[in-house]
Design an enzyme around this catalytic site. Sequence first.
Site, PDB file in Angstrom:
ATOM      1  N   SER A 124     -27.886   1.138  18.482  1.00 34.97           N
ATOM      2  CA  SER A 124     -29.339   1.042  18.643  1.00 34.97           C
ATOM      3  C   SER A 124     -29.722  -0.160  19.489  1.00 34.97           C
ATOM      4  O   SER A 124     -29.037  -1.189  19.479  1.00 34.97           O
ATOM      5  CB  SER A 124     -29.968   0.892  17.260  1.00 34.97           C
ATOM      6  OG  SER A 124     -31.327   0.564  17.365  1.00 34.97           O
ATOM      7  N   TYR A 150     -31.138  -3.465   9.405  1.00 31.23           N
ATOM      8  CA  TYR A 150     -30.732  -2.237  10.111  1.00 31.23           C
ATOM      9  C   TYR A 150     -30.004  -2.591  11.408  1.00 31.23           C
ATOM     10  O   TYR A 150     -28.896  -2.110  11.674  1.00 31.23           O
ATOM     11  CB  TYR A 150     -31.957  -1.361  10.408  1.00 31.23           C
ATOM     12  CG  TYR A 150     -31.643  -0.253  11.381  1.00 31.23           C
ATOM     13  CD1 TYR A 150     -30.824   0.807  11.011  1.00 31.23           C
ATOM     14  CD2 TYR A 150     -32.125  -0.285  12.698  1.00 31.23           C
ATOM     15  CE1 TYR A 150     -30.497   1.807  11.906  1.00 31.23           C
ATOM     16  CE2 TYR A 150     -31.804   0.713  13.600  1.00 31.23           C
ATOM     17  CZ  TYR A 150     -30.985   1.757  13.205  1.00 31.23           C
ATOM     18  OH  TYR A 150     -30.648   2.730  14.096  1.00 31.23           O
ATOM     19  N   LYS A 154     -25.923  -2.046  12.460  1.00 28.73           N
ATOM     20  CA  LYS A 154     -25.423  -1.339  13.645  1.00 28.73           C
ATOM     21  C   LYS A 154     -24.537  -2.266  14.486  1.00 28.73           C
ATOM     22  O   LYS A 154     -23.530  -1.832  15.055  1.00 28.73           O
ATOM     23  CB  LYS A 154     -26.594  -0.823  14.487  1.00 28.73           C
ATOM     24  CG  LYS A 154     -27.322   0.338  13.841  1.00 28.73           C
ATOM     25  CD  LYS A 154     -26.451   1.584  13.856  1.00 28.73           C
ATOM     26  CE  LYS A 154     -27.058   2.756  13.132  1.00 28.73           C
ATOM     27  NZ  LYS A 154     -26.201   3.930  13.120  1.00 28.73           N
TER      28      LYS A 154
END
Length: 347
Positions: A124, A150, A154
């Site tokens: 991402s 988050y 990643k």
Amino acid sequence: MNVLVTGAAGYIGSHCCKALLDAGHQVIGLDNLFRGHAQAGEILAARASDRFQLVVGDIADRVLVESLLRDRKIEGVIHFAALAYVGESVDQPGSYYRHNVGGMQVLLEAMHAVGVQRCVFSSSCATYGEPPEQLIPIPETCPQNPVSPYGRSKLIGEWMLRDLSVASARAKRPFAFAAMRYFNVAGCALDGSLGEDHTPETHLIPVVLEVALGKRPHVQIFGTDYPTPDGTCIRDYVHVEDLARAHLAALFKLDPARFDQHAWNLGTGSGFSVLQVIEAARRVTGHAIPMIHQPRRAGDPARLFSDTRRAEVELGFVPGITDLDEIVRSAWQWFRTHPQGYRSASR
Ligand code: UDP
């Protein structure tokens, strides 16, 4: 190729399975259906029942994953299965590290044990955090300083892949990977077969379309005082079918014998503001789409869009849909015909 797609019943995973099936590949989908949709699996199976199977299970189930990899002679894994809400990750970091880091660690260990040589990883642009102004549009060389659990989960996924690549090279066991760093993925299958169905829904384009459907009274604009021309945040919206095609290109580009390590930004290179998205949705839907101004949402950078040159040169990635109205129209086609999401599809 025999491909295992984790998170196959989710939004991007299901579109990627469709692209793989349309290109003639054998696909095993693995999904725990926590946020994925069994109906997406049924739609894919109806497309090519002899070449697709959805297995309901978790990437953290080492025995299951290893037996799938071995028994189905899997040659490449495209790994999507993850939790993917920035805001939720701030409130429930443990859950994000357990699923996105712990689950992926089990998957990679199983791949290594079985000798699967290719991994395409759903990463991402959240791994970049809030890049300095001089690094926008964002190149892959931009320092990765994620600002949410988050984004960090990643980035750790990318680190695990790099470490596995080093260990594989030392052991002379071929392995290659690509980290696909997405910008804002939007739109739905152009043939209307698959779509976007999140609970809760927090992404701008679906939220705006839910207003057009009468499911919400208005759209909230999170911040109108950003240093952008109209004061709202600018994002890079890339169509989900273009993104899916990029995963196939990546899978076939990887050269395990050379221990390839790639990172590619996947966006269009153009930025659109929140107000521009709402205006596009007004044009496409013919609905007034009332809006109310709200304070900034925590953690939202003012401008995020991609420098797309590396993906274009190395991967041949040229997005087919770059017009904002067209992206919104493709999402609207799905939302209009599936007002209850996949529950509408199964009626
Ligand atoms: N946004 C908004 N109202 C909403 C949802 C999103 O104003 O109901 C804004 C959000 O603040 C961000 C942009 O739209 O600037 C894109 O947000 P989204 O959640 O779709 O994706 P993100 O960029 O956070 O991954």
